[in-house]
Design a protein around this motif. Structure first.
Motif, PDB file in Angstrom:
ATOM      1  N   ALA A 163     -20.582  57.390   8.799  1.00 34.12           N
ATOM      2  CA  ALA A 163     -21.368  58.559   8.366  1.00 34.12           C
ATOM      3  C   ALA A 163     -21.218  59.704   9.361  1.00 34.12           C
ATOM      4  O   ALA A 163     -21.013  60.855   8.969  1.00 34.12           O
ATOM      5  N   LEU A 164     -21.274  59.392  10.648  1.00 35.98           N
ATOM      6  CA  LEU A 164     -21.130  60.435  11.662  1.00 35.98           C
ATOM      7  C   LEU A 164     -19.731  61.042  11.640  1.00 35.98           C
ATOM      8  O   LEU A 164     -19.571  62.246  11.794  1.00 35.98           O
ATOM      9  N   ALA A 165     -18.741  60.203  11.464  1.00 32.76           N
ATOM     10  CA  ALA A 165     -17.363  60.704  11.437  1.00 32.76           C
ATOM     11  C   ALA A 165     -17.141  61.663  10.272  1.00 32.76           C
ATOM     12  O   ALA A 165     -16.359  62.612  10.387  1.00 32.76           O
ATOM     13  N   LEU A 166     -17.842  61.444   9.180  1.00 29.69           N
ATOM     14  CA  LEU A 166     -17.684  62.287   7.993  1.00 29.69           C
ATOM     15  C   LEU A 166     -18.622  63.498   7.974  1.00 29.69           C
ATOM     16  O   LEU A 166     -18.480  64.372   7.124  1.00 29.69           O
ATOM     17  N   THR A 167     -19.565  63.546   8.901  1.00 24.61           N
ATOM     18  CA  THR A 167     -20.548  64.634   8.930  1.00 24.61           C
ATOM     19  C   THR A 167     -20.042  65.769   9.803  1.00 24.61           C
ATOM     20  O   THR A 167     -19.728  65.562  10.973  1.00 24.61           O
ATOM     21  N   GLU A 168     -19.972  66.964   9.234  1.00 20.94           N
ATOM     22  CA  GLU A 168     -19.466  68.116   9.990  1.00 20.94           C
ATOM     23  C   GLU A 168     -20.479  68.597  11.024  1.00 20.94           C
ATOM     24  O   GLU A 168     -20.161  68.744  12.186  1.00 20.94           O
ATOM     25  N   ASP A 169     -21.692  68.900  10.608  1.00 25.78           N
ATOM     26  CA  ASP A 169     -22.722  69.405  11.521  1.00 25.78           C
ATOM     27  C   ASP A 169     -23.688  68.277  11.854  1.00 25.78           C
ATOM     28  O   ASP A 169     -24.717  68.097  11.194  1.00 25.78           O
ATOM     29  N   LYS A 170     -23.364  67.518  12.873  1.00 22.56           N
ATOM     30  CA  LYS A 170     -24.173  66.364  13.241  1.00 22.56           C
ATOM     31  C   LYS A 170     -25.488  66.818  13.872  1.00 22.56           C
ATOM     32  O   LYS A 170     -25.500  67.652  14.758  1.00 22.56           O
ATOM     33  N   THR A 171     -26.590  66.244  13.405  1.00 17.56           N
ATOM     34  CA  THR A 171     -27.895  66.569  13.956  1.00 17.56           C
ATOM     35  C   THR A 171     -28.293  65.511  14.980  1.00 17.56           C
ATOM     36  O   THR A 171     -27.687  64.428  15.045  1.00 17.56           O
ATOM     37  N   LEU A 172     -29.309  65.814  15.739  1.00 17.83           N
ATOM     38  CA  LEU A 172     -29.823  64.830  16.690  1.00 17.83           C
ATOM     39  C   LEU A 172     -30.329  63.589  15.962  1.00 17.83           C
ATOM     40  O   LEU A 172     -30.173  62.474  16.443  1.00 17.83           O
ATOM     41  N   GLY A 173     -30.908  63.801  14.777  1.00 15.04           N
ATOM     42  CA  GLY A 173     -31.372  62.659  13.990  1.00 15.04           C
ATOM     43  C   GLY A 173     -30.249  61.705  13.633  1.00 15.04           C
ATOM     44  O   GLY A 173     -30.428  60.485  13.638  1.00 15.04           O
ATOM     45  N   LYS A 196     -20.650  50.347  -4.579  1.00 15.80           N
ATOM     46  CA  LYS A 196     -19.933  50.944  -5.712  1.00 15.80           C
ATOM     47  C   LYS A 196     -19.844  52.461  -5.566  1.00 15.80           C
ATOM     48  O   LYS A 196     -18.808  53.067  -5.827  1.00 15.80           O
ATOM     49  N   ALA A 197     -20.961  53.081  -5.137  1.00 16.90           N
ATOM     50  CA  ALA A 197     -20.982  54.539  -4.966  1.00 16.90           C
ATOM     51  C   ALA A 197     -19.989  54.971  -3.886  1.00 16.90           C
ATOM     52  O   ALA A 197     -19.288  55.981  -4.039  1.00 16.90           O
ATOM     53  N   ILE A 198     -19.898  54.201  -2.814  1.00 14.80           N
ATOM     54  CA  ILE A 198     -18.951  54.521  -1.729  1.00 14.80           C
ATOM     55  C   ILE A 198     -17.522  54.373  -2.223  1.00 14.80           C
ATOM     56  O   ILE A 198     -16.647  55.176  -1.878  1.00 14.80           O
ATOM     57  N   HIS A 199     -17.281  53.375  -3.070  1.00 13.68           N
ATOM     58  CA  HIS A 199     -15.944  53.199  -3.636  1.00 13.68           C
ATOM     59  C   HIS A 199     -15.545  54.434  -4.458  1.00 13.68           C
ATOM     60  O   HIS A 199     -14.388  54.869  -4.413  1.00 13.68           O
ATOM     61  N   LEU A 200     -16.507  55.016  -5.169  1.00 18.88           N
ATOM     62  CA  LEU A 200     -16.244  56.196  -5.990  1.00 18.88           C
ATOM     63  C   LEU A 200     -16.196  57.488  -5.172  1.00 18.88           C
ATOM     64  O   LEU A 200     -15.481  58.416  -5.530  1.00 18.88           O
ATOM     65  N   SER A 201     -16.982  57.555  -4.086  1.00 20.12           N
ATOM     66  CA  SER A 201     -17.048  58.768  -3.240  1.00 20.12           C
ATOM     67  C   SER A 201     -16.944  58.373  -1.769  1.00 20.12           C
ATOM     68  O   SER A 201     -17.924  58.443  -1.025  1.00 20.12           O
ATOM     69  N   PRO A 202     -15.759  57.965  -1.335  1.00 20.68           N
ATOM     70  CA  PRO A 202     -15.613  57.444   0.032  1.00 20.68           C
ATOM     71  C   PRO A 202     -15.778  58.489   1.141  1.00 20.68           C
ATOM     72  O   PRO A 202     -15.861  58.123   2.314  1.00 20.68           O
ATOM     73  N   ALA A 203     -15.882  59.764   0.794  1.00 19.38           N
ATOM     74  CA  ALA A 203     -16.027  60.807   1.816  1.00 19.38           C
ATOM     75  C   ALA A 203     -17.459  61.342   1.910  1.00 19.38           C
ATOM     76  O   ALA A 203     -17.698  62.348   2.565  1.00 19.38           O
ATOM     77  N   ASP A 204     -18.401  60.667   1.273  1.00 23.24           N
ATOM     78  CA  ASP A 204     -19.794  61.130   1.290  1.00 23.24           C
ATOM     79  C   ASP A 204     -20.563  60.439   2.426  1.00 23.24           C
ATOM     80  O   ASP A 204     -20.902  59.262   2.332  1.00 23.24           O
ATOM     81  N   PRO A 205     -20.869  61.167   3.508  1.00 25.08           N
ATOM     82  CA  PRO A 205     -21.544  60.540   4.641  1.00 25.08           C
ATOM     83  C   PRO A 205     -22.951  60.038   4.311  1.00 25.08           C
ATOM     84  O   PRO A 205     -23.415  59.055   4.890  1.00 25.08           O
ATOM     85  N   ALA A 206     -23.633  60.685   3.358  1.00 24.63           N
ATOM     86  CA  ALA A 206     -24.995  60.273   3.004  1.00 24.63           C
ATOM     87  C   ALA A 206     -25.017  58.852   2.449  1.00 24.63           C
ATOM     88  O   ALA A 206     -25.961  58.097   2.696  1.00 24.63           O
ATOM     89  N   LEU A 207     -23.964  58.470   1.718  1.00 29.63           N
ATOM     90  CA  LEU A 207     -23.909  57.117   1.158  1.00 29.63           C
ATOM     91  C   LEU A 207     -23.781  56.076   2.269  1.00 29.63           C
ATOM     92  O   LEU A 207     -24.428  55.026   2.230  1.00 29.63           O
ATOM     93  N   TYR A 208     -22.957  56.371   3.278  1.00 26.99           N
ATOM     94  CA  TYR A 208     -22.823  55.445   4.399  1.00 26.99           C
ATOM     95  C   TYR A 208     -24.123  55.348   5.183  1.00 26.99           C
ATOM     96  O   TYR A 208     -24.524  54.265   5.623  1.00 26.99           O
ATOM     97  N   ALA A 209     -24.808  56.473   5.351  1.00 30.16           N
ATOM     98  CA  ALA A 209     -26.079  56.471   6.073  1.00 30.16           C
ATOM     99  C   ALA A 209     -27.131  55.653   5.322  1.00 30.16           C
ATOM    100  O   ALA A 209     -27.882  54.883   5.930  1.00 30.16           O
ATOM    101  N   GLN A 210     -27.159  55.805   3.992  1.00 29.65           N
ATOM    102  CA  GLN A 210     -28.109  55.020   3.192  1.00 29.65           C
ATOM    103  C   GLN A 210     -27.792  53.534   3.276  1.00 29.65           C
ATOM    104  O   GLN A 210     -28.691  52.706   3.425  1.00 29.65           O
ATOM    105  N   ARG A 211     -26.507  53.207   3.188  1.00 26.93           N
ATOM    106  CA  ARG A 211     -26.138  51.790   3.260  1.00 26.93           C
ATOM    107  C   ARG A 211     -26.440  51.234   4.649  1.00 26.93           C
ATOM    108  O   ARG A 211     -26.856  50.078   4.786  1.00 26.93           O
ATOM    109  N   ALA A 212     -26.275  52.056   5.689  1.00 20.73           N
ATOM    110  CA  ALA A 212     -26.598  51.616   7.050  1.00 20.73           C
ATOM    111  C   ALA A 212     -28.074  51.240   7.146  1.00 20.73           C
ATOM    112  O   ALA A 212     -28.423  50.230   7.773  1.00 20.73           O
ATOM    113  N   GLN A 213     -28.940  52.026   6.514  1.00 15.22           N
ATOM    114  CA  GLN A 213     -30.375  51.722   6.536  1.00 15.22           C
ATOM    115  C   GLN A 213     -30.673  50.402   5.818  1.00 15.22           C
ATOM    116  O   GLN A 213     -31.457  49.589   6.292  1.00 15.22           O
TER     117      GLN A 213
END
Length: 199
Positions: free
Chosen positions: A45-55, A10-27
């Protein structure tokens, strides 16, 4: 977990550009054993993240390895060697070693693990990975024991690989004929993870 999955949907449906939501759902998907779907969400999540970290990349690589896709992981890790420096580059090399090992390229894996430890000799994860590899290859038990001892001593007890290193060290000690210390490690492992070992 299923409730969390619905809430995140539901949160992703409301905010489809938030990479943190995709990362949480992936977990959550990974915890539910839905590795393919988890991998898709990590990519989003990676596609939506501007500054990708090694993590960020590390999670994606580990899921690919769990899915049995070491070649895909190798391609991405080889590209990441040019992106990260210092400890990050050493971590990429250790992940590359694990992917090459799973692919069956044992000589390449050995080289990558050795490079990771040489580049960042005080990082316990690199020693743990090299210790596991050396144990599996049965090529240098004393060096494997040194690596595993370092990883267990320097790494936090709640690290995701801590029990694997302890179990590997117990098996290695048994193979080396040191049954007393192997039994001590096995007892520690039972205390740390009673549910996993009693099942």
């Amino acid at each position: 977990l299923r409730l969390a999955l619905r809430s995140l949907g539901k949160a992703i449906h409301l905010s489809p550009a938030d990479p943190a939501l995709y990362a949480q759902r992936a977990q959550v998907l990974l915890s539910l054993g839905r590795k393919e779907a988890s991998l898709e969400d990590w990519w989003r999540a990676l596609a939506l993240t501007e500054d990708k970290t090694l993590g960020d990349w590390r999670q994606l690589i580990l899921i690919q390895l769990r899915l049995g896709r070491p070649q895909r992981a190798i391609v991405e890790l080889e590209q990441l060697l040019d992106v990260f420096e210092g400890r990050g580059r050493a971590t990429v090399k250790a992940l590359l070693g694990r992917a090459q090992w799973l692919k069956g390229d044992k000589l390449e894996a050995k080289e990558r693990f050795n490079e990771a430890v040489a580049d960042d000799p005080m990082h316990f994860e690199h020693h743990g990975a090299r210790g596991e590899f050396r144990y599996a290859m049965a090529e240098d038990d004393k060096s494997a024991l040194i690596d595993l001892d370092f990883a267990i001593r320097e790494g936090p007890r709640d690290h995701p690989h801590a029990s694997t290193w302890l179990e590997t060290r117990a098996l290695l000690l048994r193979r080396m004929g040191n049954d007393a210390e192997a039994s001590r490690d096995a007892s520690l492992l039972v205390k740390q993870e009673p549910d996993r070992l009693s099942a």
